[in-house]
Scaffold this motif. Structure first.
Motif: not given
Length: 281
Positions: A66-69, A93-100
């Motif tokens: 989040s900080n970098q973005l 920003f919201r923190i969660g699990r990002v999956r591809r």
């Protein structure tokens, strides 16, 4: 239902000027264009989630991402506007699990499909990449111009800086990590002092050491004051460990120099609650 990428960017052709993306299709278009805007590495850890007013909510895999973005937010908003997606002025920003998953399926970590890239979509994707290659070139030209003016890039994240080697977010993160290690050593081996701890923690300054020392002494004294007010000591004996580290860190002495008389003078009534009652049991 998400709009296919080909339809979302179909109104745009190189050199035809900017076209507008309908609001109801904007999120689908953003999802499709996201890797082209932020790059594949960043896209693995981030995904646009929803629009809320003038904000684009982006899910990231950690606070660090989040900080970098956030450092790229200006470029991202500009890129979206160039693609005809107007009305977005900031990122949240919201923190969660990002999956591809397989076939490029993107989920929010709870099974909800946010984007699906089927085989054969490469032609439409190349059109989007063509649109944003100009944006990348613009950013690169700006970076080169800043380097020519004496700017340099952050040694951690690469953002351009007018001076210094680290940007503020990276510096803050580095100080936080260093403080955690320093305070752990102050608890486990407080007699090491600045000389001993700085030999184990790279980059530690005298001022930073004193700042951590002052903060810990205040925090530990609050814990000891609670013992004095309540008369209760936990079965784990944590308060006695805190009292021992407090005495050693405050005096700067080695453990064998702390006598019961010195401890009683420093701790007052807390000494009896921690040690006398403990020995009587």
């Amino acid at each position: 239902m998400l709009t296919p990428l080909a339809r979302a960017v179909g109104a745009w052709t190189p050199g035809s000027g900017r076209s507008k993306t309908p609001a109801e299709h904007a999120l689908g278009a953003i999802l499709s264009l996201w890797p082209a805007i932020v790059g594949d590495d960043v896209a693995k850890h981030t995904v646009p989630l929803e629009r809320k007013g003038d904000a684009l909510v982006v899910m990231t895999s950690s606070s660090a991402w989040s900080n970098q973005l956030s450092l790229l937010s200006g470029h991202i908003v500009c890129a979206l506007s160039e693609a005809g997606i107007d009305g977005i002025e900031r990122l949240r920003f919201r923190i969660g699990r990002v999956r591809r998953g397989p076939l490029g399926i993107v989920t929010n970590g709870h099974g909800k499909v946010l984007e699906s890239r089927a085989p054969g979509a490469s032609a439409a994707t190349s059109t989007a990449e063509e649109a944003f290659s100009r944006f990348r070139e613009h950013v690169d030209r700006g970076r080169n111009a800043k380097r020519a003016d004496g700017w340099n890039s952050c040694s951690k994240c690469g953002v351009m800086l007018p001076e210094g080697k680290r940007c503020a977010p990276c510096t803050t993160a580095e100080i936080s990590q260093r403080s955690t290690r320093v305070q752990r050593l102050m608890f486990d081996a407080p007699w090491l002092g600045f000389k001993g701890i700085s030999a184990l923690v790279e980059g530690l300054s005298q001022d930073e050491y004193e700042m951590n020392r002052t903060a810990l002494l205040a925090r530990w004294w609050e814990a000891l004051e609670r013992v004095r007010k309540t008369g209760k000591v936990s079965p784990t004996g944590l308060e006695r460990q805190i009292a021992s580290s407090y005495l050693l860190l405050k005096t700067g002495w080695e453990p064998d120099r702390i006598t019961p008389l010195i401890a009683r003078n420093e701790l007052g009534d807390v000494y009896d609650l921690l040690y006398e009652k403990h020995h009587k049991k």
